[in-house]
Design a protein around this motif. Structure first.
Motif, short mmCIF file in Angstrom:
data_model
loop_
_atom_site.label_atom_id
_atom_site.label_comp_id
_atom_site.label_asym_id
_atom_site.label_seq_id
_atom_site.Cartn_x
_atom_site.Cartn_y
_atom_site.Cartn_z
N UNK A 114 -6.30 -5.08 52.91
CA UNK A 114 -7.13 -4.30 53.84
C UNK A 114 -6.84 -2.80 53.81
N UNK A 115 -5.78 -2.40 53.07
CA UNK A 115 -5.44 -0.98 53.04
C UNK A 115 -5.45 -0.42 51.62
N UNK A 116 -6.08 -1.15 50.71
CA UNK A 116 -6.21 -0.71 49.30
C UNK A 116 -4.86 -0.31 48.70
N UNK A 117 -3.85 -1.14 48.94
CA UNK A 117 -2.50 -0.81 48.44
C UNK A 117 -2.18 -1.49 47.11
N UNK A 118 -3.15 -2.25 46.56
CA UNK A 118 -2.88 -2.99 45.32
C UNK A 118 -3.88 -2.59 44.25
N UNK A 119 -3.35 -2.42 43.04
CA UNK A 119 -4.19 -2.12 41.88
C UNK A 119 -3.72 -3.07 40.78
N UNK A 120 -4.65 -3.62 40.02
CA UNK A 120 -4.22 -4.48 38.91
C UNK A 120 -3.88 -3.60 37.72
N UNK A 121 -2.69 -3.79 37.17
CA UNK A 121 -2.29 -3.07 35.96
C UNK A 121 -1.95 -4.13 34.92
N UNK A 122 -2.64 -4.10 33.80
CA UNK A 122 -2.51 -5.16 32.79
C UNK A 122 -2.68 -6.53 33.41
N UNK A 123 -3.61 -6.64 34.33
CA UNK A 123 -3.94 -7.93 34.94
C UNK A 123 -2.99 -8.38 36.03
#
Ligand SMILES: Cc1cc2nc3c(=O)[nH]c(=O)nc-3n(C[C@H](O)[C@H](O)[C@H](O)COP(=O)(O)O)c2cc1C
Length: 246
Positions: free
Chosen positions: A196-205
């Motif tokens: 809910x706070x956009x704290x995760x990004x996928x890097x190499x899946x």
């Protein structure tokens, strides 16, 4: 109008029930936070409710940020409902100093904070949801009548929990280093979407956490293959899914 913030669904469910019972419209704070804006409320807004989980006996920082920017018409009735595993300390009184409230309630729901505590046993979780289901119509009635009410379970040592433990927790415990992703990960991106706070990004899946993380555990509990853990102890505690108790 009801604005809610929720990581693992408890507060979303409570807000949804209240919206149904009061006929008020429901808005997800996370949508506005993602867009970096707050809505402008019409001058004739009759009531504004906010529903969110308690985090370490206070209000999650993104909720505080949202509320600090929300301009509520002076004539509107303002209330808060927070969900908690056990108790809320002085969290709601402290909030009311920044965001004045006409009424406030706390509603016990299953606990979700597995880095420090176990999940509730299934019977307890089911009982909490059943009790909440019984309590919510009374809250809705009070809201419709614009009653001044304060029905909050502060628990023991409330001042110490909110004013001493909360800042320590925020400073020393809310870290991302201990998140682990194991080989079960299918790179579905659900963790990124659920955050809910956009704290995760996928890097190499694979998910990578940044410092916007508030430890809400939406990623860990929402992972469809249980690939996310925090520290050594959370894997054996399992995942929380509200649907199992409705
Ligand atoms: C970081 C964090 C801190 C929490 N702190 C408290 C607390 O201080 N007191 C309490 O009773 N429950 C606490 N909980 C439990 C949640 O408030 C409760 O499970 C809530 O219903 C979760 O709502 P959600 O599913 O809408 O995110 C905490 C949960 C998290 C994730």
């Amino acid at each position: 109008m009801i604005f809610y913030f929720s990581a693992t669904g408890n507060s979303r469910w409570v807000a949804g029930q209240l919206a149904e019972l009061t006929g008020d419209e429901l808005f997800n704070m996370a949508d506005f936070l993602r867009e970096g804006r707050v809505p402008a409320l019409p001058a004739d807004t009759a009531r504004v409710g906010v529903v969110f989980p308690i985090h370490s006996w206070y209000v999650p920082a993104p909720v505080l940020r949202f509320l600090s920017q929300l301009a509520v018409p002076a004539s509107a009735y303002r209330y808060a409902v927070c969900t908690c595993g056990d108790d809320v300390g002085r969290g709601l009184s402290r909030l009311s100093r920044h965001f004045p409230l006409d009424a406030a309630w706390s509603v016990q729901m299953p606990n979700t904070y597995v880095p420090m505590f176990d999940l509730d046993a299934p019977e307890l979780a089911r009982q909490k949801v059943a009790d909440a289901r019984t309590f919510l119509p009374a809250i809705a009635e009070a809201v419709v009548r614009k009653e001044h009410a304060w029905c909050v379970h502060e628990g023991g040592f409330p001042r110490c929990k909110t004013y001493v433990v909360y800042p320590l927790f925020k400073h020393f415990c809310v870290k991302t280093k201990a998140f682990r992703v194991d080989n079960a990960c299918i790179s579905c991106g659900r963790c990124e979407q659920n955050c809910p706070v956009s704290a995760i990004r996928l890097v190499d899946g694979r998910p990578v956490w940044n410092k916007a993380c508030i430890h809400c555990m939406a990623c860990l509990h929402g992972c469809p293959v249980n690939a996310i853990s925090y520290g050594a102890g959370t894997r054996k505690k399992g995942q929380y899914r509200l649907e199992d108790y409705l």
